[in-house]
Design a protein around this motif. Sequence first.
Motif: not given
Length: 145
Positions: A65-70, A112-114
């Motif tokens: 979720e954090l990665e998607e938000t970023l 790195t790579n999302g």
Amino acid sequence: MRKTLILFTIFFSLLLSGCSLLEDVNQSLDYVTEATEYINTWNDFGQEAPQMIQEAIGNPEVKAELEETLAVMLTEIEDFSQTEVPVIAEDIHQQVVDQSEQIKELIESNMTNGEVALEKLENSQLLQKINELTELVNLLEDLGV
């Protein structure tokens, strides 16, 4: 007849310049609203991020979720930098874009790579940079008055 034509021309010119002035004011107010919403989005993220990062360390779902938000926030930076800016707001806009670019660099340097490196992100200056960005809302509010 000539005096009437001159008066009509002057009146019409004043009317057109008044419309232009009104359009400039509306553009400025629209920009202030858009920029304030953009900064408020970062403010909200800055308040949620510390807890989200802590939870993401032990929870892969929160990390995703954090990665998607970023990723969404990075897109918002790009979109905002392309915003049409009224002349009166060019300096403020440049400050917001500069702060946003610094935030973008911090986020990208911790991904790195999302996939986010949580420990690096937690120890980065991300929250400080977000706070610096949100302080610019005061300049926008002064512009909107």
